[in-house]
Scaffold this active site. Sequence first.
Site, PDB file in Angstrom:
ATOM      1  N   LYS A 107      -5.700   4.527   9.076  1.00  0.00           N
ATOM      2  CA  LYS A 107      -4.516   5.346   8.529  1.00  0.00           C
ATOM      3  C   LYS A 107      -4.993   6.751   8.782  1.00  0.00           C
ATOM      4  O   LYS A 107      -4.207   7.604   8.786  1.00  0.00           O
ATOM      5  CB  LYS A 107      -4.240   4.911   7.200  1.00  0.00           C
ATOM      6  CG  LYS A 107      -3.659   3.346   7.006  1.00  0.00           C
ATOM      7  CD  LYS A 107      -3.600   2.985   5.520  1.00  0.00           C
ATOM      8  CE  LYS A 107      -2.898   1.866   5.250  1.00  0.00           C
ATOM      9  NZ  LYS A 107      -2.810   1.417   3.885  1.00  0.00           N
ATOM     10  N   SER A 152       0.778  -1.290  -0.091  1.00  0.00           N
ATOM     11  CA  SER A 152       0.086  -0.061  -0.018  1.00  0.00           C
ATOM     12  C   SER A 152       0.898   1.231  -0.098  1.00  0.00           C
ATOM     13  O   SER A 152       0.402   2.341  -0.202  1.00  0.00           O
ATOM     14  CB  SER A 152      -0.811  -0.220   1.041  1.00  0.00           C
ATOM     15  OG  SER A 152      -0.283   0.250   2.317  1.00  0.00           O
TER      16      SER A 152
HETATM   17 CA   LIG Z   1       1.144  -0.785   3.719  1.00  0.00          CA
END
Ligand SMILES: [Ca+2]
Lengths: 220, 220, 220, 220, 220, 220
Positions: D138, D95
């Site tokens: 996140k 990611s």
């Molecule tokens: Ca990641």
Amino acid sequence: RFGLAEEADQVGVVTGLAWTSVGGDLLSIEALRLPGKGRMKTTGKLGDVMKESIDAASSYVRSIAPEIGVKPPQFEKWDIHVHVPEGATPKDGPSAGLAMVTSIVSVLTGIPVKKDIAMTGEVTLRGNALAIGGLKEKLLAALRGGIKTVLIPQENEKDLREIPDNVKEGLTIIPVSHVSEVLEHALVRKPEAVEWDEVAEEAAAQALAKGAGGPGAAAH
Amino acid sequence: RFGLAEEADQVGVVTGLAWTSVGGDLLSIEALRLPGKGRMKTTGKLGDVMKESIDAASSYVRSIAPEIGVKPPQFEKWDIHVHVPEGATPKDGPSAGLAMVTSIVSVLTGIPVKKDIAMTGEVTLRGNALAIGGLKEKLLAALRGGIKTVLIPQENEKDLREIPDNVKEGLTIIPVSHVSEVLEHALVRKPEAVEWDEVAEEAAAQALAKGAGGPGAAAH
Amino acid sequence: RFGLAEEADQVGVVTGLAWTSVGGDLLSIEALRLPGKGRMKTTGKLGDVMKESIDAASSYVRSIAPEIGVKPPQFEKWDIHVHVPEGATPKDGPSAGLAMVTSIVSVLTGIPVKKDIAMTGEVTLRGNALAIGGLKEKLLAALRGGIKTVLIPQENEKDLREIPDNVKEGLTIIPVSHVSEVLEHALVRKPEAVEWDEVAEEAAAQALAKGAGGPGAAAH
Amino acid sequence: RFGLAEEADQVGVVTGLAWTSVGGDLLSIEALRLPGKGRMKTTGKLGDVMKESIDAASSYVRSIAPEIGVKPPQFEKWDIHVHVPEGATPKDGPSAGLAMVTSIVSVLTGIPVKKDIAMTGEVTLRGNALAIGGLKEKLLAALRGGIKTVLIPQENEKDLREIPDNVKEGLTIIPVSHVSEVLEHALVRKPEAVEWDEVAEEAAAQALAKGAGGPGAAAH
Amino acid sequence: RFGLAEEADQVGVVTGLAWTSVGGDLLSIEALRLPGKGRMKTTGKLGDVMKESIDAASSYVRSIAPEIGVKPPQFEKWDIHVHVPEGATPKDGPSAGLAMVTSIVSVLTGIPVKKDIAMTGEVTLRGNALAIGGLKEKLLAALRGGIKTVLIPQENEKDLREIPDNVKEGLTIIPVSHVSEVLEHALVRKPEAVEWDEVAEEAAAQALAKGAGGPGAAAH
Amino acid sequence: RFGLAEEADQVGVVTGLAWTSVGGDLLSIEALRLPGKGRMKTTGKLGDVMKESIDAASSYVRSIAPEIGVKPPQFEKWDIHVHVPEGATPKDGPSAGLAMVTSIVSVLTGIPVKKDIAMTGEVTLRGNALAIGGLKEKLLAALRGGIKTVLIPQENEKDLREIPDNVKEGLTIIPVSHVSEVLEHALVRKPEAVEWDEVAEEAAAQALAKGAGGPGAAAH
Ligand SMILES: [Ca+2]
Ligand SMILES: [Ca+2]
Ligand SMILES: [Ca+2]
Ligand SMILES: [Ca+2]
Ligand SMILES: [Ca+2]
Ligand SMILES: [Ca+2]
Ligand SMILES: [Ca+2]
Ligand SMILES: [Ca+2]
Ligand SMILES: [Ca+2]
Ligand SMILES: [Ca+2]
Ligand SMILES: [Ca+2]
Ligand SMILES: [Ca+2]
């Protein structure tokens, strides 16, 4: 089409014989010669022993290069790829050595391999054929797959008495003790030798290298 | 967007078909051609068998280079990167071989791949298509993902009778036995061949190399 | 043919002696010299210790190159492949060191090895012979295999008193303490030395390299 | 200072977003461009998937080199080092792909990255943004760390409805589907393209190479 | 002959001291210098720590090259092989560092090592001697093996009070803190230094390189 | 001598601080610069994280090369060896990063490191100092070992309130946030910068390369 003999004489395609706990099987061995830099690639989920048998086969072929019409420096300008489909099936063992040699010789010379022949046998660095296991299962698989002729190591000839008669009648079984016999039986024609004198060639190459700088000066 | 057909014909992007314990899925395969030194890179958490299938695909493409308009020495001036997103999902198996070949040919020729086609099939070093597993799950995933045409190995044609009618009606399913058929169906146009005579080219290259030192002197 | 002495004097083929839990055996060691780039390849399912013993043997031979008629730079133009059939049998241990040296010297000089000799012994970087284990089993295997002469390390001479009389009568057993004795007994003729002065050769090579650019100017 | 936004716009430093079992965190990604030979180094206890995401990012950037003002051969004269502190913490996953691309582009162009932006998203070889996991954690980490703007994959836009309002109010969240959008938002200015015609450049290079030996002679 | 002092002063052969759960032993360390390309090879079933101690010894020797009469570029024209027989016995630990340095210096200079000296001690990159374990067992092995003089690290001098009197009377035990002392005691004569000015040498090499193309033109 | 401060200011030798389950310890870090080919070697039973911290330190130093008086191409003509005695003790972690940078800068510039200073801190690719663990144990080890000054990361300053007063009185503890501060405190004098314009240098190098073939012809 797997488990069956090839449909045509092809360059670089050889039928080997495998033997596992569930019986024998035909093993299609494919070599390809590509413009390159002397690299050797092997694929097909091959175990270390089979990879080493390809190394031995390759070195043996390099050692007889002039006899099959290939000048040794040519090896540094080709890549060779040996692949054994089916890619998901693990394969191992040294008994495909003779087939590996045949496949590599075929691809280097461009001479096709007879489509209805199969072979089994370990190969040494001198091209000798060594005994293998599972002869019965391998011969059954050959018969089932439509193979006409099977090359086996001379050392395995003694095992033929345990093979059922119908198998021995359905196949031409030829014991061989050296690669030279294998190539004679398996290739559609005999490779032509080329002359190669290592010492003379090297001297010529060095003379040429030196001359690159020198002659121009001498001409002034 | 994953699990769906591509939105446009793209160069180097091919839709493969994966099959796991939880069903089938579309597999996007991406190749990139970069100025380089003949290096091949593969990424996407690929298992050894899938990496080897890329090696086999790559060697096969190198072996037919002139037929797709690429002169062999060109391979030493490009790097090729094959990536299979999504990067965290492990992938393995040989059944993406035909898709790998198509992706590499597309990226080398610059010819786009049709966006609504998917394919599955192992490839041999001679470009033959070998049977794969999970045909039903793969076709279901193709239908679900908006794919119109699916190429499958000829050897799997016999499995089509177990496929539900609605799937067979929703997709054009084309059995193929060789890469040549795959490229004909998958690329938006046919690659143009280039002439390549290995022996002649090598002789020319050597003459040029020798001349670099010599002719100048002769002209004095 | 395995487990038996060689049928003819051959270049690069030496009979070693192995010792496992099931007894002793003859070990055929094969070396091949190929045009190449100074690469060393080893095959035959060899363990790390046996591979290292080949490294040591190879370095020792390089260190005595002029004595066997080989100029050191020549090593960068040959590849050497050492193979120990049978490829499916794991082999390990340092005791084939003397045989490895003999095999490499034979292949570099082209001088055949006597067919009815076998040998066992670790080798150091100075060519000294070190003691090995399993002497009795190894000698029995030699006798069984038709070997006439066996070279053993001097350090193992004391173990001869435990060897049955019939074995000692059937074989000529020669204790050796250095490779020089091994080569004298095993090769069909003595290698001829070549002169090699490292410092002088290097100076000559440098002069030649400089001259490539220079002499032309001087000639004007 | 870790877990906080950068204090200044810096070249080659990008803030990514990590997600572990204990919550989200900011991830500082650093790239360095050094005079070298086209080598890529990665450090920071990175797992294989993250290393592959750097490979994919790097290939993508090479594929758009002229668009960011870099001539492709230049890549062979630089080394690039990508490091993710803190060095004792294991990191993995795809990611950070968009952040890796941004970091490499910044370091190649010398254009700084905005200090109060963070990003998350896998990248494909065509620069497309793929969905990631842990969006909520996140975004919380981004808010906590003083980040103002967060780039997320378009494919994750649907997950925004599960994000608490205070988070969505405290951050500018921008869904993106391609690297081109990422660079537009993250770099302080747009890179300038350079012209690059691969075929023409190659022809010129070859002409130059040939000329080195030839033209001098022609001038006599 | 193992476990005993050497029979003659030899080039490149040094007696180290090993210590295992079953007591101390003499360790013969052999180095060989071969024409080559700056490669280092190590054999003898060595553990990673002992291999690293050879790396450290080698770098230290390279760092003092001019002091022992070797011009640094010479290292790129030699290969060095360090072997520790007996090849089947695993060896590890850093305490043979001083012996490794001595062996490498001997082989580079051609100066023999005294046959009745043994040594133990880790070495740093600056040639300092660090403490080792098993002093008592090592000294006993030295006495048993006919060694006359043993070099030990200064840091281990304090352990001498636990050593039996008969051992201390049978051996000359010399504590050392640096390689310089080791070489003075162990080599049969002192190496002669050679002048080496890195900056000047490099400038000269560059001038020569440029001149290769230029002077010819100037002479017209 | 281990566990004690160095006895003199030395080039390339830096005192780091280690922290294990049994307490803190001084860690001697040694770098050596050798004529070579841009190779980096690390020894001392170092874990992967510590090896990566050396990679990061090395890249950072390469990135500031002109500031410490080193022209970047010079890196391709030196080898650097970083060793951490004692060779049998495993070491790991990123906290020696600042010490690694200092050691490499010292060895590249030839400027000695002050003997009574120690340091701890991770380093980023931009030379920033990151927090470390075990501050208390490390400071105790420094005091015990005769260290006068300890450099710690600014991020750890907050941990000083937990340190016993006698430790804080016996040591000068200096929090630092960047390598520039570290070098100022640790080196006996400041490195002098050298001018380096990458673009200009490259153009000059290319002009020279082209000229090698051309001018001679023009002079006729
Ligand atoms: Ca990641
Ligand atoms: Ca089958
Ligand atoms: Ca087999
Ligand atoms: Ca998916
Ligand atoms: Ca698959
Ligand atoms: Ca046998
Ligand atoms: Ca053995
Ligand atoms: Ca953190
Ligand atoms: Ca012993
Ligand atoms: Ca030891
Ligand atoms: Ca200590
Ligand atoms: Ca640490």
